[in-house]
Design a protein around this motif. Structure first.
Motif, PDB file in Angstrom:
ATOM      1  N   GLU A 124       0.826  -1.217   0.000  1.00  0.00           N
ATOM      2  CA  GLU A 124       0.000   0.000   0.000  1.00  0.00           C
ATOM      3  C   GLU A 124       0.855   1.260   0.000  1.00  0.00           C
ATOM      4  O   GLU A 124       0.562   2.249   0.662  1.00  0.00           O
ATOM      5  N   GLY A 125       1.951   1.195  -0.750  1.00  0.00           N
ATOM      6  CA  GLY A 125       2.808   2.372  -0.911  1.00  0.00           C
ATOM      7  C   GLY A 125       3.756   2.659   0.225  1.00  0.00           C
ATOM      8  O   GLY A 125       4.441   3.685   0.206  1.00  0.00           O
ATOM      9  N   GLU A 126       3.822   1.747   1.225  1.00  0.00           N
ATOM     10  CA  GLU A 126       4.700   1.981   2.364  1.00  0.00           C
ATOM     11  C   GLU A 126       5.793   0.920   2.443  1.00  0.00           C
ATOM     12  O   GLU A 126       5.584  -0.248   2.099  1.00  0.00           O
ATOM     13  N   PHE A 127       6.957   1.348   2.913  1.00  0.00           N
ATOM     14  CA  PHE A 127       8.086   0.460   3.178  1.00  0.00           C
ATOM     15  C   PHE A 127       7.750  -0.379   4.405  1.00  0.00           C
ATOM     16  O   PHE A 127       7.527   0.153   5.490  1.00  0.00           O
ATOM     17  N   ILE A 128       7.708  -1.715   4.237  1.00  0.00           N
ATOM     18  CA  ILE A 128       7.292  -2.561   5.362  1.00  0.00           C
ATOM     19  C   ILE A 128       8.352  -3.569   5.797  1.00  0.00           C
ATOM     20  O   ILE A 128       8.237  -4.156   6.880  1.00  0.00           O
ATOM     21  N   GLY A 129       9.382  -3.802   4.975  1.00  0.00           N
ATOM     22  CA  GLY A 129      10.376  -4.794   5.371  1.00  0.00           C
ATOM     23  C   GLY A 129      11.544  -4.837   4.396  1.00  0.00           C
ATOM     24  O   GLY A 129      11.502  -4.253   3.308  1.00  0.00           O
ATOM     25  N   TRP A 130      12.596  -5.537   4.797  1.00  0.00           N
ATOM     26  CA  TRP A 130      13.735  -5.793   3.926  1.00  0.00           C
ATOM     27  C   TRP A 130      14.218  -7.215   4.166  1.00  0.00           C
ATOM     28  O   TRP A 130      13.967  -7.806   5.221  1.00  0.00           O
ATOM     29  N   SER A 131      14.919  -7.761   3.195  1.00  0.00           N
ATOM     30  CA  SER A 131      15.509  -9.086   3.356  1.00  0.00           C
ATOM     31  C   SER A 131      16.839  -9.149   2.617  1.00  0.00           C
ATOM     32  O   SER A 131      17.076  -8.395   1.676  1.00  0.00           O
ATOM     33  N   ALA A 132      17.717 -10.002   3.105  1.00  0.00           N
ATOM     34  CA  ALA A 132      19.029 -10.226   2.498  1.00  0.00           C
ATOM     35  C   ALA A 132      19.212 -11.721   2.330  1.00  0.00           C
ATOM     36  O   ALA A 132      19.036 -12.492   3.277  1.00  0.00           O
ATOM     37  N   ARG A 133      19.560 -12.133   1.113  1.00  0.00           N
ATOM     38  CA  ARG A 133      19.648 -13.549   0.759  1.00  0.00           C
ATOM     39  C   ARG A 133      21.098 -14.008   0.699  1.00  0.00           C
ATOM     40  O   ARG A 133      22.021 -13.201   0.843  1.00  0.00           O
ATOM     41  N   PRO A 134      21.328 -15.306   0.472  1.00  0.00           N
ATOM     42  CA  PRO A 134      22.707 -15.814   0.497  1.00  0.00           C
ATOM     43  C   PRO A 134      23.671 -15.120  -0.451  1.00  0.00           C
ATOM     44  O   PRO A 134      24.873 -15.068  -0.184  1.00  0.00           O
ATOM     45  N   ASP A 135      23.182 -14.571  -1.571  1.00  0.00           N
ATOM     46  CA  ASP A 135      24.084 -13.918  -2.517  1.00  0.00           C
ATOM     47  C   ASP A 135      24.253 -12.431  -2.257  1.00  0.00           C
ATOM     48  O   ASP A 135      24.847 -11.705  -3.054  1.00  0.00           O
ATOM     49  N   THR A 136      23.777 -11.947  -1.116  1.00  0.00           N
ATOM     50  CA  THR A 136      23.884 -10.526  -0.784  1.00  0.00           C
ATOM     51  C   THR A 136      25.326 -10.157  -0.463  1.00  0.00           C
ATOM     52  O   THR A 136      26.059 -10.918   0.165  1.00  0.00           O
TER      53      THR A 136
END
Length: 202
Positions: A124-136
């Motif tokens: 809904e247009g808002e920043f709600i989370g972040w994630s970092a994966r093994p290739d980060t």
């Protein structure tokens, strides 16, 4: 206080020496009013300015860290996603991909990935989370230095950590940070890391 000493000696006939005593004179200088130091104007070289901002991961969102001063500014969850996306793009470059995932457990999410592996989640247009994966990129870390590739020992040195088994594997929580370890051993490696609302399928 000034002190001056004068010594006179004379050699008298027949090897007799008359030593005159030392006369000492002292003078008290006139009272002088104290002089206030002249303020020195700062020179441009004394002021350190940031040349760029770095991104640090946080349990509350992202942190922008000045590369010279170390000053921080928060991009918290709930911030307008267009604002966050513009700032992150200025730092990391154009996103590699973006798309809507309608199958996330918490509801549809717009998911965007940048070079280096950072993934941001919006709803809904808002920043709600972040994630970092093994290739980060391993340089993308929290301010405490924890990121993909960190050991469990390093994680536990920086945070109070709970490790448990789940359908995702050896999972951990560290306050508002969450992730997956390669095992429960002290030298296990952080292989996934996230905060906020993401799209993990359990």
């Amino acid at each position: 206080m000034l002190k001056q000493s004068f010594r006179l000696s004379a050699l008298l006939p027949l090897g007799l020496t008359l030593l005159l005593t030392t006369a000492a004179c002292t003078r008290t200088p006139d009272a002088v009013a104290p002089i206030d130091p002249v303020p020195t104007a700062p020179t441009p070289g004394d002021q350190v300015e940031d040349t760029e901002s770095l991104i640090a991961l946080s349990g509350e969102g992202l942190q922008l860290v000045g590369d010279q001063t170390g000053s921080t500014n928060a991009l918290e969850f709930g911030t307008d996603m267009a604002t966050v996306e513009g700032i992150v793009t200025n730092i990391l470059g154009t996103p590699l991909e973006t798309g809507l995932n309608e199958e996330c457990g918490a509801g549809p999410q717009m998911i965007t990935q940048w070079p280096g592996g950072l993934v941001l989640h919006a709803a809904e247009g808002e920043f709600i989370g972040w994630s970092a994966r093994p290739d980060t990129d391993e340089a993308l870390t929290t301010i405490a230095g924890v990121g993909i590739g960190s050991t469990r020992s390093a994680l536990e040195a920086a945070y109070t950590v709970e490790v448990f088994e789940s359908s995702l594997g050896t999972e951990f929580s560290a306050g508002d940070l969450f992730g997956i370890l390669t095992s429960d051993a002290p030298d296990a490696i952080v292989q996934n890391l996230w905060a906020g609302t993401t799209c993990n399928f359990r």
